[in-house]
Design a protein around this motif. Structure first.
Motif, PDB file in Angstrom:
ATOM      1  N   SER A  59       0.852  -1.183   0.000  1.00 29.93           N
ATOM      2  CA  SER A  59       0.000   0.000   0.000  1.00 29.93           C
ATOM      3  C   SER A  59       0.890   1.236   0.000  1.00 29.93           C
ATOM      4  CB  SER A  59      -0.916   0.001   1.240  1.00 29.93           C
ATOM      5  OG  SER A  59      -1.676   1.193   1.288  1.00 29.93           O
ATOM      6  N   PHE A  60       0.652   2.143  -0.931  1.00 28.75           N
ATOM      7  CA  PHE A  60       1.401   3.396  -0.953  1.00 28.75           C
ATOM      8  C   PHE A  60       0.585   4.455  -1.691  1.00 28.75           C
ATOM      9  CE2 PHE A  60       2.680   0.873  -4.626  1.00 28.75           C
ATOM     10  CZ  PHE A  60       2.624   1.769  -5.689  1.00 28.75           C
ATOM     11  N   LYS A  61       0.877   5.702  -1.371  1.00 30.63           N
ATOM     12  CA  LYS A  61       0.186   6.811  -2.004  1.00 30.63           C
ATOM     13  C   LYS A  61       0.871   7.128  -3.337  1.00 30.63           C
ATOM     14  CE  LYS A  61      -1.428  10.057   0.538  1.00 30.63           C
ATOM     15  NZ  LYS A  61      -1.589  11.223   1.439  1.00 30.63           N
ATOM     16  N   VAL A  62       0.085   7.172  -4.386  1.00 28.55           N
ATOM     17  CA  VAL A  62       0.625   7.431  -5.720  1.00 28.55           C
ATOM     18  C   VAL A  62       0.858   8.930  -5.880  1.00 28.55           C
ATOM     19  CG1 VAL A  62       0.202   7.233  -8.199  1.00 28.55           C
ATOM     20  CG2 VAL A  62      -0.588   5.428  -6.651  1.00 28.55           C
ATOM     21  N   SER A  63       2.083   9.301  -6.204  1.00 27.55           N
ATOM     22  CA  SER A  63       2.408  10.712  -6.419  1.00 27.55           C
ATOM     23  C   SER A  63       2.156  11.097  -7.872  1.00 27.55           C
ATOM     24  CB  SER A  63       3.870  10.982  -6.047  1.00 27.55           C
ATOM     25  OG  SER A  63       4.732  10.156  -6.809  1.00 27.55           O
ATOM     26  N   SER A 106       5.767   2.359 -11.324  1.00 24.89           N
ATOM     27  CA  SER A 106       6.175   0.989 -11.001  1.00 24.89           C
ATOM     28  C   SER A 106       6.629   0.905  -9.558  1.00 24.89           C
ATOM     29  CB  SER A 106       7.318   0.526 -11.922  1.00 24.89           C
ATOM     30  OG  SER A 106       8.487   1.286 -11.680  1.00 24.89           O
ATOM     31  N   TRP A 107       6.631  -0.321  -9.029  1.00 24.98           N
ATOM     32  CA  TRP A 107       7.169  -0.583  -7.693  1.00 24.98           C
ATOM     33  C   TRP A 107       7.883  -1.924  -7.706  1.00 24.98           C
ATOM     34  CZ3 TRP A 107       5.393  -4.944  -5.131  1.00 24.98           C
ATOM     35  CH2 TRP A 107       4.183  -5.485  -5.570  1.00 24.98           C
ATOM     36  N   GLU A 108       8.827  -2.080  -6.774  1.00 25.19           N
ATOM     37  CA  GLU A 108       9.595  -3.316  -6.671  1.00 25.19           C
ATOM     38  C   GLU A 108       9.400  -3.934  -5.293  1.00 25.19           C
ATOM     39  OE1 GLU A 108      13.669  -2.726  -7.601  1.00 25.19           O
ATOM     40  OE2 GLU A 108      13.290  -2.223  -9.713  1.00 25.19           O
ATOM     41  N   GLY A 109       9.230  -5.240  -5.262  1.00 24.49           N
ATOM     42  CA  GLY A 109       9.040  -5.947  -4.000  1.00 24.49           C
ATOM     43  C   GLY A 109       9.967  -7.140  -3.884  1.00 24.49           C
ATOM     44  N   THR A 110      10.279  -7.519  -2.647  1.00 25.71           N
ATOM     45  CA  THR A 110      11.072  -8.720  -2.403  1.00 25.71           C
ATOM     46  C   THR A 110      10.366  -9.596  -1.379  1.00 25.71           C
ATOM     47  OG1 THR A 110      12.379  -7.782  -0.584  1.00 25.71           O
ATOM     48  CG2 THR A 110      13.215  -7.454  -2.820  1.00 25.71           C
ATOM     49  N   VAL A 111      10.548 -10.903  -1.511  1.00 21.63           N
ATOM     50  CA  VAL A 111      10.020 -11.885  -0.556  1.00 21.63           C
ATOM     51  C   VAL A 111      11.182 -12.775  -0.133  1.00 21.63           C
ATOM     52  CG1 VAL A 111       8.384 -13.743  -0.157  1.00 21.63           C
ATOM     53  CG2 VAL A 111       7.764 -11.861  -1.686  1.00 21.63           C
ATOM     54  N   PRO A 122     -13.484  11.506 -11.889  1.00 20.04           N
ATOM     55  CA  PRO A 122     -13.784  10.151 -12.382  1.00 20.04           C
ATOM     56  C   PRO A 122     -12.587   9.211 -12.367  1.00 20.04           C
ATOM     57  CG  PRO A 122     -14.822  11.814 -13.769  1.00 20.04           C
ATOM     58  CD  PRO A 122     -13.937  12.549 -12.823  1.00 20.04           C
ATOM     59  N   ALA A 123     -11.384   9.741 -12.589  1.00 23.00           N
ATOM     60  CA  ALA A 123     -10.204   8.874 -12.646  1.00 23.00           C
ATOM     61  C   ALA A 123      -9.911   8.218 -11.303  1.00 23.00           C
ATOM     62  CB  ALA A 123      -8.988   9.683 -13.109  1.00 23.00           C
ATOM     63  N   LEU A 124     -10.312   8.864 -10.201  1.00 23.32           N
ATOM     64  CA  LEU A 124     -10.040   8.311  -8.882  1.00 23.32           C
ATOM     65  C   LEU A 124     -11.111   7.332  -8.427  1.00 23.32           C
ATOM     66  CD1 LEU A 124      -8.744  11.486  -7.001  1.00 23.32           C
ATOM     67  CD2 LEU A 124      -7.418   9.684  -8.100  1.00 23.32           C
ATOM     68  N   GLY A 125     -12.301   7.438  -8.967  1.00 17.89           N
ATOM     69  CA  GLY A 125     -13.375   6.529  -8.594  1.00 17.89           C
ATOM     70  C   GLY A 125     -13.672   6.570  -7.106  1.00 17.89           C
ATOM     71  N   ALA A 126     -13.795   5.370  -6.500  1.00 14.85           N
ATOM     72  CA  ALA A 126     -14.131   5.285  -5.074  1.00 14.85           C
ATOM     73  C   ALA A 126     -13.016   5.803  -4.172  1.00 14.85           C
ATOM     74  CB  ALA A 126     -14.458   3.836  -4.711  1.00 14.85           C
ATOM     75  N   ALA A 127     -11.787   5.948  -4.729  1.00 16.80           N
ATOM     76  CA  ALA A 127     -10.667   6.439  -3.922  1.00 16.80           C
ATOM     77  C   ALA A 127     -10.720   7.949  -3.712  1.00 16.80           C
ATOM     78  CB  ALA A 127      -9.346   6.063  -4.590  1.00 16.80           C
ATOM     79  N   TYR A 128     -11.651   8.611  -4.371  1.00 12.51           N
ATOM     80  CA  TYR A 128     -11.754  10.065  -4.245  1.00 12.51           C
ATOM     81  C   TYR A 128     -12.195  10.428  -2.824  1.00 12.51           C
ATOM     82  CZ  TYR A 128     -13.393  14.844  -5.237  1.00 12.51           C
ATOM     83  OH  TYR A 128     -13.604  16.212  -5.230  1.00 12.51           O
ATOM     84  N   SER A 129     -11.333  11.131  -2.108  1.00  9.94           N
ATOM     85  CA  SER A 129     -11.612  11.552  -0.729  1.00  9.94           C
ATOM     86  C   SER A 129     -11.245  13.028  -0.621  1.00  9.94           C
ATOM     87  CB  SER A 129     -10.810  10.705   0.264  1.00  9.94           C
ATOM     88  OG  SER A 129     -11.087  11.097   1.592  1.00  9.94           O
ATOM     89  N   GLY A 183      -4.912  14.419   0.442  1.00 15.58           N
ATOM     90  CA  GLY A 183      -3.753  15.294   0.597  1.00 15.58           C
ATOM     91  C   GLY A 183      -3.058  15.673  -0.696  1.00 15.58           C
ATOM     92  N   THR A 184      -3.508  15.149  -1.829  1.00 21.63           N
ATOM     93  CA  THR A 184      -2.891  15.452  -3.126  1.00 21.63           C
ATOM     94  C   THR A 184      -3.796  16.382  -3.925  1.00 21.63           C
ATOM     95  OG1 THR A 184      -1.783  13.307  -3.172  1.00 21.63           O
ATOM     96  CG2 THR A 184      -1.975  14.474  -5.257  1.00 21.63           C
ATOM     97  N   LEU A 185      -3.227  17.471  -4.442  1.00 25.62           N
ATOM     98  CA  LEU A 185      -4.003  18.431  -5.228  1.00 25.62           C
ATOM     99  C   LEU A 185      -4.516  17.776  -6.497  1.00 25.62           C
ATOM    100  CD1 LEU A 185      -4.878  21.416  -5.757  1.00 25.62           C
ATOM    101  CD2 LEU A 185      -2.697  21.705  -6.944  1.00 25.62           C
ATOM    102  N   VAL A 186      -5.830  17.942  -6.753  1.00 26.60           N
ATOM    103  CA  VAL A 186      -6.404  17.392  -7.985  1.00 26.60           C
ATOM    104  C   VAL A 186      -6.913  18.478  -8.918  1.00 26.60           C
ATOM    105  CG1 VAL A 186      -7.030  15.177  -6.958  1.00 26.60           C
ATOM    106  CG2 VAL A 186      -8.647  17.059  -6.842  1.00 26.60           C
TER     107      VAL A 186
END
Length: 512
Positions: A270-274, A287-292, A339-346, A383-386
């Motif tokens: 989970s991370f906030k997209v800049s 993109s993001w990178e993960g390790t297991v 519309p681009a944010l959909g349900a994530a629009y807060s 917290g991000t200007l739209v």
């Protein structure tokens, strides 16, 4: 009868002796079993590479054994005191206390001459602390609830209707009027219960995987969708599969180099997209990178994964009842969406030259413009200007004053009017009232009424409010009446009052 009672008493004493002997034998076996369980745990951990988790379990098991041995030893000390001071020691031939029926000294030792001073009360405190320690120290092992080891009779249903027995505490209930052999059996039984509790914890500490090797035990259905947003005519594509995770493996996972929480073998990304900028046709790549990392045959094994995603440029949409412009000192409701944010629009809102009040629904906001010619609404999401938008601000259009009857209906002043009661009212601009009905409330604060006859004035008077009683003016047929509106106020939706401009101040008519 006395001989019969003595024989029965002796028989009962024998049964307590046998009972305590059996409990002591079980106690010895239980101690051996706990020792064997710890040794088996150590062998398993060593066999599987001495994993960190396995060594931690050994450490906890050894602490458990130490604490249990201490409380067992405390009970044994009390048993030795009872054997020596109340039972007169052990008979070398029978291996039983010499005075098995002694009750008085048992009471003195366990209850004491004053309440709370005997060994029974000290023992209760130690047993209660041991049970509390077990429950707190090993709460992560999903253990059954450990019942208190030193309860009195208050919570026992057996004594609920016994006025003598029901209020006895632990010491009184177990050691009052109790022969030595019975008291010893009670204490040995408590030791057995302590070892039973220990066995429950050891069982949990020795259960499960001790190696941290990857073992899949959580299976679920998974879906990979190419696109969750489609239009009519598009082809919907997805992959349906089963996935498995290892809940006991305790793998370590990272997101872009930073640790992330792992639950049942599944990492939570989970991370906030800049805002990346550089959009092409409203889209950009991220993109993001993960390790297991997990244990496999005692060694760390790491998998790396890179995931790309698409960032859609947010476009702020705003609609309003007044469209544009907005009205000054009025509640101008707006509806925002991205519309681009959909349900994530807060959204959160800020307004320059005014105030912005969020509405009950997500995206709704009410703007109260101040005294300037423009106001600017700025919208952010998480917290991000739209986006933002500037609105022109106009004053509220002035109302039209008119003469009305008692019911508020308009009166035709082009024709002579009867000597009746009338009301001067202020009527809101139709377009303004249609757009903002809650802002279109007016009241006439004062008027000046002048009467005319034969071309000259016959007098004038000022009236608070807008009520006009033509009969009280003592007019005659053909007299003229002129009403000058002195003031009009508007009450906005917040309850604030402001002076309103007046479109036409003079109302004139003749009396019939």
């Amino acid at each position: 009868m006395a001989m019969l009672a003595l024989q029965v008493s002796s028989s009962i004493m024998d049964k307590f002796i046998f009972l305590n002997s059996a409990l002591e034998h079980s106690l010895t076996n239980a101690k051996k079993s706990s020792d064997q369980a710890l040794e088996a745990l150590k062998r398993d951990v060593k066999k599987n590479g001495n994993s960190r988790q396995g060594l931690e379990r050994i450490k906890r098991a050894e602490l458990l054994k130490k604490k249990t041995s201490e409380i067992i030893g405390e009970v044994t000390k009390i048993k030795q005191i009872l054997i020596k001071d109340a039972g007169d020691g052990i008979d070398s031939k029978t291996h039983v206390v010499k005075n098995p029926k002694e009750e008085g000294k048992v009471g003195e030792i366990m209850i004491g001459e004053s309440e709370g001073k005997g060994e029974g009360y000290k023992l209760k405190d130690k047993l209660d602390k041991y049970v509390a320690w077990l429950s707190a120290e090993f709460k992560d092992l999903d253990l059954p609830k450990f019942e208190p080891l030193a309860e009195g009779n208050k919570k026992k249903a057996l004594y609920a209707n016994d006025p003598i027995q029901k209020n006895k505490d632990f010491a009184e209930a177990n050691f009052g009027h109790t022969p030595v052999v019975a008291a010893l059996a009670v204490l040995t039984q408590k030791q057995s219960e302590i070892l039973r509790y220990q066995a429950e914890v050891l069982k949990k500490l020795g259960a499960g995987d001790l190696t941290n090797d990857l073992k899949f035990d959580k299976v679920r259905a998974g879906v990979s969708v190419e696109a969750k947003t489609v239009a009519p005519g598009d082809e919907y594509k997805a992959e349906l599969f089963i996935s498995a995770s290892a809940s006991k493996a305790q793998p370590k996972m990272t997101l872009n180099g930073s640790p992330i929480p792992v639950n049942d073998g599944i990492g939570k990304v989970s991370f906030k997209v800049s805002d990346p900028g550089g959009y092409t046709d409203g889209r950009a790549k991220g993109s993001w990178e993960g390790t297991v990392t997990f244990k496999s045959k005692g060694r760390d094994t790491t998998f790396r994964h890179k995931e790309e995603y698409t960032i859609v440029q947010p476009v702020l949409l705003i609609s309003s009842a007044t469209i544009n412009p907005l009205y000054r000192n009025c509640a101008n409701p707006l509806v925002t969406s991205v519309p681009a944010l959909g349900a994530a629009y807060s959204p959160s809102f800020q307004a320059t030259n005014g105030s912005a009040i969020p509405g009950a629904k997500k995206g709704d906001v009410t703007i109260f413009p101040g005294g300037g010619a423009k106001t600017r609404l700025t919208v952010s999401s998480n917290g991000t200007l739209v986006g933002s938008k500037t609105f022109d601000v106009l004053p509220v259009p002035p109302p039209t004053v008119m003469l009305a009857n008692r019911n508020g209906g308009a009166v035709n002043i082009e024709r002579p009017l009867p000597a009746a009661r009338f009301q001067v009212i202020a009527k809101a601009d139709d377009n303004f009232k249609k757009a903002l009905p809650k802002e279109a409330t007016y009241r006439v604060t004062g008027i000046e009424v002048t009467t005319f006859r034969g071309g000259g004035s016959t007098g004038s008077r000022k009236v608070n409010g807008g009520a006009v009683n033509v009969r009280a003016l003592k007019t005659r047929r053909g007299d003229g009446v002129m009403i000058k509106v002195l003031g009009v106020q508007r009450v906005n939706s917040r309850g604030s009052v402001e002076t309103a401009p007046i479109r036409n101040r003079i109302i004139s008519f003749r009396v019939r």
